[in-house]
Design a protein around this motif. Structure first.
Motif, PDB file in Angstrom:
ATOM      1  N   LEU A 133      -5.224   7.409   7.145  1.00 39.39           N
ATOM      2  CA  LEU A 133      -6.069   7.344   5.958  1.00 39.39           C
ATOM      3  C   LEU A 133      -7.437   7.949   6.253  1.00 39.39           C
ATOM      4  N   ASP A 151      -1.459  -1.062   5.554  1.00 39.70           N
ATOM      5  CA  ASP A 151      -0.319  -0.241   5.961  1.00 39.70           C
ATOM      6  C   ASP A 151      -0.733   0.997   6.747  1.00 39.70           C
ATOM      7  N   THR A 152      -1.998   1.059   7.184  1.00 40.51           N
ATOM      8  CA  THR A 152      -2.532   2.245   7.856  1.00 40.51           C
ATOM      9  C   THR A 152      -2.410   2.137   9.373  1.00 40.51           C
ATOM     10  N   SER A 169       2.540   1.717  -3.376  1.00 38.98           N
ATOM     11  CA  SER A 169       1.641   2.183  -4.433  1.00 38.98           C
ATOM     12  C   SER A 169       1.387   3.680  -4.353  1.00 38.98           C
ATOM     13  N   LEU A 170       1.538   4.249  -3.162  1.00 35.05           N
ATOM     14  CA  LEU A 170       1.318   5.682  -2.954  1.00 35.05           C
ATOM     15  C   LEU A 170       2.617   6.482  -3.067  1.00 35.05           C
ATOM     16  N   GLY A 226       0.809  -1.207   0.000  1.00 37.97           N
ATOM     17  CA  GLY A 226       0.000   0.000   0.000  1.00 37.97           C
ATOM     18  C   GLY A 226       0.844   1.260   0.000  1.00 37.97           C
ATOM     19  N   VAL A 229      -3.711  -0.645   1.068  1.00 35.87           N
ATOM     20  CA  VAL A 229      -3.476   0.611   1.784  1.00 35.87           C
ATOM     21  C   VAL A 229      -3.921   0.486   3.237  1.00 35.87           C
ATOM     22  N   LEU A 269      -9.193   4.561  -4.543  1.00 29.75           N
ATOM     23  CA  LEU A 269      -8.152   3.560  -4.342  1.00 29.75           C
ATOM     24  C   LEU A 269      -8.636   2.211  -4.863  1.00 29.75           C
TER      25      LEU A 269
END
Length: 367
Positions: A191, A261-262, A180-181, A177, A258, A252
């Motif tokens: 988030l 991984d938050t 990708s950002l 995640g 994501v 998203l």
């Protein structure tokens, strides 16, 4: 096994049905699926993309007050039952699974009248009108919140299954995640997401707080604006000269990665979102949408708040300063974050799809 899935209107109804079907195919690759929805509903776009055969019936929801349109809806319901019976006779399912939304009404009702075992799944703490109606015909009822069980007939087989969409986030690989950002490994991520379509009130709050994000103890904020708000939100934040600690995205496609991984999530409190949050044990600030039937999102949120897993911020009280203050307090208190994470994990039902599979296999044997 042959399974008919039905559910529509929102992703909160569609994705649980898809998750159930996919899990059953994992258990037995010979499982055949058929999804019955509406031609104009979101399901007509989502389901074919999941390689599940799709058929449509015409049906609309009832209005909550007397009107001529409700008479037309009754006629559409009867027509939908007739069409559903024809599809069911042709497909010959072992079981029919309904996950909510008005399209479930004629399909599950038709199955019950044909003697086909039926299972309905309720995602929200307050059951929807369609599932309340269908509960008298269903053979088994699955619920995502334990407090929902008492809202269905005692004579019916009802079980606490959780929400099957949670399995998606558990399969996500850590680190993907952030990558990708374009963020470095180890970044502390907060988030903010207002649902697949975004939320105007939340966008306004984020714009207000954008120049002050340095208060968040080094956390990187990722805000999912929703497609329709992306350009205007981006322009307004740029005009403020803010955004160095903020990443804006319209949508998203890899939400599961994501979320994995938050560190902290700010979210609406739809049932699927809460299933993902609890599956990962994420501390959260929940802002229920007030524009939903029976205010069920607030009931969903309070289920987590009462367990110590989340904080509640009502939309009518929402402002940039209040949201920033709540985020700042949590991100600065790792002990509190850890306690919320543990409480959220205790609410998770990681084997939800397996529980539902057991119920479906039991109905098949019953037949």
């Amino acid at each position: 096994m042959r399974i008919v899935l039905t559910g529509g209107g929102t992703g909160g109804h569609i994705y649980p049905a898809v998750a159930i079907g996919k899990h059953m195919q994992q258990l037995d690759p010979d499982t055949r699926l058929l999804y019955i929805g509406t031609e104009n509903g979101m399901e007509s776009r989502v389901v074919p993309g999941q390689s599940i055969p799709f058929e449509a019936i015409e049906i609309t929801g009832f209005r909550r007050k007397l009107s001529l349109e409700n008479i037309k809806t009754v006629m559409r319901f009867l027509k939908g039952v007739k069409r559903s019976k024809a599809l069911l006779r042709e497909f010959k399912p072992d079981v029919v699974v309904g996950t909510g939304g008005y399209v479930c009404g004629p399909v599950v009702y038709a199955a019950a009248k044909l003697g086909i075992p039926t299972f309905i799944h309720e995602q929200n703490a307050i059951p929807g009108l369609t599932n309340q109606f269908l509960s008298r015909y269903a053979d088994h009822i699955g619920v995502s919140f334990p407090e929902s069980e008492k809202q269905f007939p005692r004579a019916k087989a009802t079980s606490y299954t959780g929400n099957p969409v949670a399995s998606n986030v558990l399969r996500a690989a850590p680190g993907k995640g952030l990558e990708s950002l374009g963020l470095q490994a180890g970044t502390r991520l907060a988030l903010i997401v207002g649902g697949s379509r975004g939320a105007r009130a939340l966008n306004e709050a984020v714009i207000e707080m954008a120049p002050k994000l340095s208060r968040l103890a080094g956390a990187r904020v990722v805000f999912v604006t929703g497609d329709i708000y992306y350009e205007s939100t981006k322009e307004r934040i740029q005009a403020l000269g803010a955004g160095s600690s903020l990443t804006l995205v319209p949508y998203l496609n890899n939400m599961a990665e994501v979320l994995r991984d938050t560190a902290l999530v700010v979210s609406r409190s739809g049932a699927s979102s809460l299933a993902e949050i609890t599956a990962l044990g994420l501390p959260s600030i929940l802002i229920p949408s007030p524009n939903v039937t029976n205010n069920h999102q607030e009931a969903n949120a309070r289920s987590l708040v009462n367990a110590g897993a989340a904080e509640l911020l009502l939309e009518k009280e929402l402002s940039g300063e209040k949201l920033l203050g709540a985020m700042e307090a949590l991100l600065g208190d790792r002990k509190r974050m850890a306690a919320m994470s543990g409480a959220a994990s205790k609410l998770a039902v990681p084997d939800s799809a397996a529980r539902i599979a057991d119920a479906l296999l039991g109905l098949r044997r019953f037949r």
